[in-house]
Structures are given as C-alpha cells and as structure tokens.
Design a protein around this motif. Sequence first.
Motif, PDB file in Angstrom:
ATOM      1  N   ILE A 195       0.858  -1.198   0.068  1.00 25.31           N
ATOM      2  CA  ILE A 195       0.052   0.074   0.019  1.00 25.31           C
ATOM      3  C   ILE A 195       1.046   1.316  -0.004  1.00 25.31           C
ATOM      4  O   ILE A 195       1.670   1.307   0.768  1.00 25.31           O
ATOM      5  CB  ILE A 195      -0.922   0.162   1.236  1.00 25.31           C
ATOM      6  N   ALA A 196       0.625   2.378  -0.893  1.00 27.75           N
ATOM      7  CA  ALA A 196       1.343   3.235  -0.986  1.00 27.75           C
ATOM      8  C   ALA A 196       1.329   4.271   0.104  1.00 27.75           C
ATOM      9  O   ALA A 196       0.139   4.266   0.629  1.00 27.75           O
ATOM     10  CB  ALA A 196       1.050   3.893  -2.330  1.00 27.75           C
ATOM     11  N   ASN A 197       2.490   5.150   0.451  1.00 29.28           N
ATOM     12  CA  ASN A 197       2.145   6.108   1.435  1.00 29.28           C
ATOM     13  C   ASN A 197       1.058   7.037   1.147  1.00 29.28           C
ATOM     14  O   ASN A 197       1.162   7.570   0.028  1.00 29.28           O
ATOM     15  CB  ASN A 197       3.748   6.772   1.680  1.00 29.28           C
ATOM     16  N   PRO A 198       0.392   7.234   2.059  1.00 29.35           N
ATOM     17  CA  PRO A 198      -0.939   8.242   2.077  1.00 29.35           C
ATOM     18  C   PRO A 198      -0.243   9.628   1.634  1.00 29.35           C
ATOM     19  O   PRO A 198      -1.141  10.572   0.838  1.00 29.35           O
ATOM     20  CB  PRO A 198      -1.441   8.528   3.356  1.00 29.35           C
ATOM     21  N   TRP A 199       0.837  10.102   1.917  1.00 35.17           N
ATOM     22  CA  TRP A 199       1.443  11.445   1.594  1.00 35.17           C
ATOM     23  C   TRP A 199       1.736  11.665   0.159  1.00 35.17           C
ATOM     24  O   TRP A 199       1.668  12.536  -0.389  1.00 35.17           O
ATOM     25  CB  TRP A 199       2.724  11.772   2.335  1.00 35.17           C
ATOM     26  N   ILE A 200       1.953  10.390  -0.605  1.00 27.41           N
ATOM     27  CA  ILE A 200       2.329  10.125  -2.102  1.00 27.41           C
ATOM     28  C   ILE A 200       0.912  10.491  -2.718  1.00 27.41           C
ATOM     29  O   ILE A 200       0.845  11.340  -3.619  1.00 27.41           O
ATOM     30  CB  ILE A 200       2.984   8.923  -2.521  1.00 27.41           C
ATOM     31  N   ALA A 201      -0.177  10.033  -2.106  1.00 27.85           N
ATOM     32  CA  ALA A 201      -1.391   9.937  -2.569  1.00 27.85           C
ATOM     33  C   ALA A 201      -2.010  11.638  -2.586  1.00 27.85           C
ATOM     34  O   ALA A 201      -2.595  12.173  -3.580  1.00 27.85           O
ATOM     35  CB  ALA A 201      -2.393   9.063  -1.854  1.00 27.85           C
ATOM     36  N   LEU A 202      -1.508  12.018  -1.379  1.00 29.47           N
ATOM     37  CA  LEU A 202      -1.949  13.517  -1.354  1.00 29.47           C
ATOM     38  C   LEU A 202      -1.392  14.466  -2.398  1.00 29.47           C
ATOM     39  O   LEU A 202      -1.935  15.510  -2.900  1.00 29.47           O
ATOM     40  CB  LEU A 202      -1.767  13.991  -0.011  1.00 29.47           C
ATOM     41  N   MET A 203      -0.141  14.324  -2.614  1.00 32.85           N
ATOM     42  CA  MET A 203       0.771  15.128  -3.683  1.00 32.85           C
ATOM     43  C   MET A 203       0.106  14.485  -4.741  1.00 32.85           C
ATOM     44  O   MET A 203       0.061  15.700  -5.926  1.00 32.85           O
ATOM     45  CB  MET A 203       2.158  14.405  -3.584  1.00 32.85           C
ATOM     46  N   CYS A 204      -0.155  13.601  -5.220  1.00 34.62           N
ATOM     47  CA  CYS A 204      -0.836  13.139  -6.525  1.00 34.62           C
ATOM     48  C   CYS A 204      -2.202  13.907  -6.587  1.00 34.62           C
ATOM     49  O   CYS A 204      -2.523  14.223  -7.864  1.00 34.62           O
ATOM     50  CB  CYS A 204      -1.025  11.673  -6.966  1.00 34.62           C
ATOM     51  N   TRP A 205      -3.023  13.888  -5.693  1.00 30.99           N
ATOM     52  CA  TRP A 205      -4.395  14.497  -5.354  1.00 30.99           C
ATOM     53  C   TRP A 205      -3.982  16.081  -5.946  1.00 30.99           C
ATOM     54  O   TRP A 205      -4.927  16.588  -6.764  1.00 30.99           O
ATOM     55  CB  TRP A 205      -5.063  14.252  -4.230  1.00 30.99           C
ATOM     56  N   VAL A 206      -3.031  16.801  -5.319  1.00 28.82           N
ATOM     57  CA  VAL A 206      -2.662  18.381  -5.606  1.00 28.82           C
ATOM     58  C   VAL A 206      -2.228  18.352  -6.912  1.00 28.82           C
ATOM     59  O   VAL A 206      -2.906  19.237  -7.560  1.00 28.82           O
ATOM     60  CB  VAL A 206      -1.525  18.632  -4.376  1.00 28.82           C
ATOM     61  N   LEU A 207      -1.476  17.556  -7.460  1.00 29.20           N
ATOM     62  CA  LEU A 207      -0.897  17.440  -8.909  1.00 29.20           C
ATOM     63  C   LEU A 207      -2.094  17.382  -9.862  1.00 29.20           C
ATOM     64  O   LEU A 207      -2.269  18.290 -10.623  1.00 29.20           O
ATOM     65  CB  LEU A 207       0.105  16.529  -9.189  1.00 29.20           C
ATOM     66  N   ALA A 208      -3.083  16.524  -9.538  1.00 28.78           N
ATOM     67  CA  ALA A 208      -4.230  16.252 -10.352  1.00 28.78           C
ATOM     68  C   ALA A 208      -5.248  17.387 -10.526  1.00 28.78           C
ATOM     69  O   ALA A 208      -5.537  17.960 -11.385  1.00 28.78           O
ATOM     70  CB  ALA A 208      -4.941  14.961 -10.134  1.00 28.78           C
ATOM     71  N   THR A 209      -5.451  18.009  -9.063  1.00 25.23           N
ATOM     72  CA  THR A 209      -6.172  19.124  -9.044  1.00 25.23           C
ATOM     73  C   THR A 209      -5.683  20.363  -9.792  1.00 25.23           C
ATOM     74  O   THR A 209      -6.502  20.991 -10.286  1.00 25.23           O
ATOM     75  CB  THR A 209      -6.319  19.377  -7.542  1.00 25.23           C
ATOM     76  N   THR A 210      -4.306  20.691  -9.699  1.00 25.98           N
ATOM     77  CA  THR A 210      -3.710  21.656 -10.459  1.00 25.98           C
ATOM     78  C   THR A 210      -3.909  21.553 -11.709  1.00 25.98           C
ATOM     79  O   THR A 210      -4.338  22.555 -12.355  1.00 25.98           O
ATOM     80  CB  THR A 210      -2.393  21.695  -9.941  1.00 25.98           C
ATOM     81  N   VAL A 211      -3.656  20.579 -12.361  1.00 26.02           N
ATOM     82  CA  VAL A 211      -3.808  20.017 -13.933  1.00 26.02           C
ATOM     83  C   VAL A 211      -5.156  20.556 -14.158  1.00 26.02           C
ATOM     84  O   VAL A 211      -5.519  21.041 -14.996  1.00 26.02           O
ATOM     85  CB  VAL A 211      -3.270  18.727 -14.208  1.00 26.02           C
ATOM     86  N   ALA A 212      -6.221  19.943 -13.526  1.00 25.79           N
ATOM     87  CA  ALA A 212      -7.684  20.082 -13.989  1.00 25.79           C
ATOM     88  C   ALA A 212      -7.850  21.629 -13.645  1.00 25.79           C
ATOM     89  O   ALA A 212      -8.614  22.204 -14.558  1.00 25.79           O
ATOM     90  CB  ALA A 212      -8.499  19.147 -12.954  1.00 25.79           C
ATOM     91  N   SER A 213      -7.639  22.176 -12.678  1.00 26.07           N
ATOM     92  CA  SER A 213      -8.092  23.430 -12.637  1.00 26.07           C
ATOM     93  C   SER A 213      -7.379  24.373 -13.639  1.00 26.07           C
ATOM     94  O   SER A 213      -8.156  25.502 -13.941  1.00 26.07           O
ATOM     95  CB  SER A 213      -7.521  24.307 -11.198  1.00 26.07           C
ATOM     96  N   PHE A 214      -6.063  24.291 -14.091  1.00 21.75           N
ATOM     97  CA  PHE A 214      -5.387  25.005 -15.047  1.00 21.75           C
ATOM     98  C   PHE A 214      -6.218  24.755 -16.316  1.00 21.75           C
ATOM     99  O   PHE A 214      -6.445  25.860 -17.041  1.00 21.75           O
ATOM    100  CB  PHE A 214      -4.032  24.431 -15.184  1.00 21.75           C
ATOM    101  N   LEU A 215      -6.693  23.586 -16.756  1.00 20.72           N
ATOM    102  CA  LEU A 215      -7.249  23.467 -18.009  1.00 20.72           C
ATOM    103  C   LEU A 215      -8.742  24.122 -18.041  1.00 20.72           C
ATOM    104  O   LEU A 215      -9.079  24.462 -19.226  1.00 20.72           O
ATOM    105  CB  LEU A 215      -7.750  21.931 -18.130  1.00 20.72           C
ATOM    106  N   PHE A 216      -9.345  24.366 -16.918  1.00 22.19           N
ATOM    107  CA  PHE A 216     -10.430  24.828 -16.914  1.00 22.19           C
ATOM    108  C   PHE A 216     -10.441  26.511 -16.677  1.00 22.19           C
ATOM    109  O   PHE A 216     -11.369  27.534 -16.881  1.00 22.19           O
ATOM    110  CB  PHE A 216     -11.533  24.336 -15.743  1.00 22.19           C
ATOM    111  N   LEU A 217      -9.299  26.966 -16.631  1.00 20.63           N
ATOM    112  CA  LEU A 217      -9.100  28.386 -16.108  1.00 20.63           C
ATOM    113  C   LEU A 217      -8.116  29.425 -17.090  1.00 20.63           C
ATOM    114  O   LEU A 217      -8.471  30.301 -17.388  1.00 20.63           O
ATOM    115  CB  LEU A 217      -8.148  28.612 -14.783  1.00 20.63           C
ATOM    116  N   ILE A 218      -7.533  28.403 -18.032  1.00 20.63           N
ATOM    117  CA  ILE A 218      -6.591  29.235 -18.993  1.00 20.63           C
ATOM    118  C   ILE A 218      -7.403  29.747 -20.014  1.00 20.63           C
ATOM    119  O   ILE A 218      -8.599  29.359 -20.421  1.00 20.63           O
ATOM    120  CB  ILE A 218      -5.478  28.460 -19.666  1.00 20.63           C
TER     121      ILE A 218
END
Length: 218
Positions: A195-218
Amino acid sequence: MMSTVPSNERVLVWDLSVRLFHWALVTCITVLLISGFTGAMKLHMILGNLTTDLVVFRWIWGWVGSQTARFDDFVAGPMTVINYLHKGRPSHLGHNPLGGWMVVLLLIVLTLQTLTGLIGTGDGLTEGPLSRWVMAEVSSAAYEIHALLVPIIIILVVLHIMAVCIHQIAFREEMIKPMISGYKRSAVVIYPPKIANPWIALMCWVLATTVASFLFLI
C-alpha cells in the motif's frame, strides 16, 4: 521481511485514495448524466472539472500508487484474459484480467469525454473552457463526439454493475464491501499487497487538481 497472510484472512486491498476515487466518480458520472440531460450546464461544468481531476489522478495513481491500483498489476495480455474466461475463475485480490481492461477502457473513454468537453462548443449555449483555443470546426466536432460518448459510458457502467452483481451473487465474492472498507478476504495464502504512502497520494491529488484547474481556467 513481509509475512504471508493465511487464507480467509482480511487483507487491505484498496487504499483510501482508490476508494475515494471510485465513489466520487460514481457520483460525478450520475450527476453529469442527469445535468446533461436536463440542461443544468453550470452544474455540469462544475462536475466536469471534478471528473477531470479524478481521471488525471487515476492515471497518475496507476503508475505510482498502491500495488493493486497499478496498471502493471491488473493489465494482462490477451492470452491471460482468454485463460481467465475459459479455464475457471481463479481468485484475484484486486482486479481480475477482464475487470482490469474494463478499468482501462473506462479511463480512456472518460479521458476523451473530458477533453471533448473542454474544447467542445454546440447548440449556441454550451461552450467548453478551452474552445476558444481551437478552430470552430474542431470545437464543433468535439461537441458531437462528447454527445456520442454518452451512451458508450452508460453501456460501460451497466456492464460494470452487472459484473459486480455476478461476482457478488453468483460467485459469492466480496465486491462492494471491500470498496468501502478497503479489506477483502483472501482465498489462499498470500503476501499482502503493498500500500502506497498516504502522503504520496495527497501529492498526486494536489497535482491532479492543479492540472484540472489549469485546464478550466486558462
């Protein structure tokens, strides 16, 4: 050194991120279909943004996540799938060979759906946030593809639900409860999945949210 787990013992199979992704995606697809058919486009766009976040996260988590969430754990070759279908039903803690391809297919279709939603424009009322960056012909074609993918998504969802019901009822295999608790009983003696470290999961969520938000805001 990792120890084995006796048969019929409960094993942590699905990490919290996979479970959150699964149920959030179920909710998003349901509301997206309803809002799309009823014309509630503001809500549709909000849920489209969240779905983009979820899809981006799942692609990332498929490479760096927990063992059972990784593509190399459940994406099998054609012969493995054929053997699974014709030579019995061996127990799988995570996705079986056929279910693994269903996950990949659904992710691909949802990726296309989010991309066409981002650039599509149609009916004079609906305009994707990235539509101004592409030619009008491309935007119009994307809108049509977006609409054509809807019944395909519905079919895939129905097939997924049917498969879950068959495994749950006919094969008496736990399917729904493990996706809530994360735990599943092992039919044989195994090494528990990593099972992966939860902190790695959190960083992945932050990265995914940043990408998605960028696509909707540019």
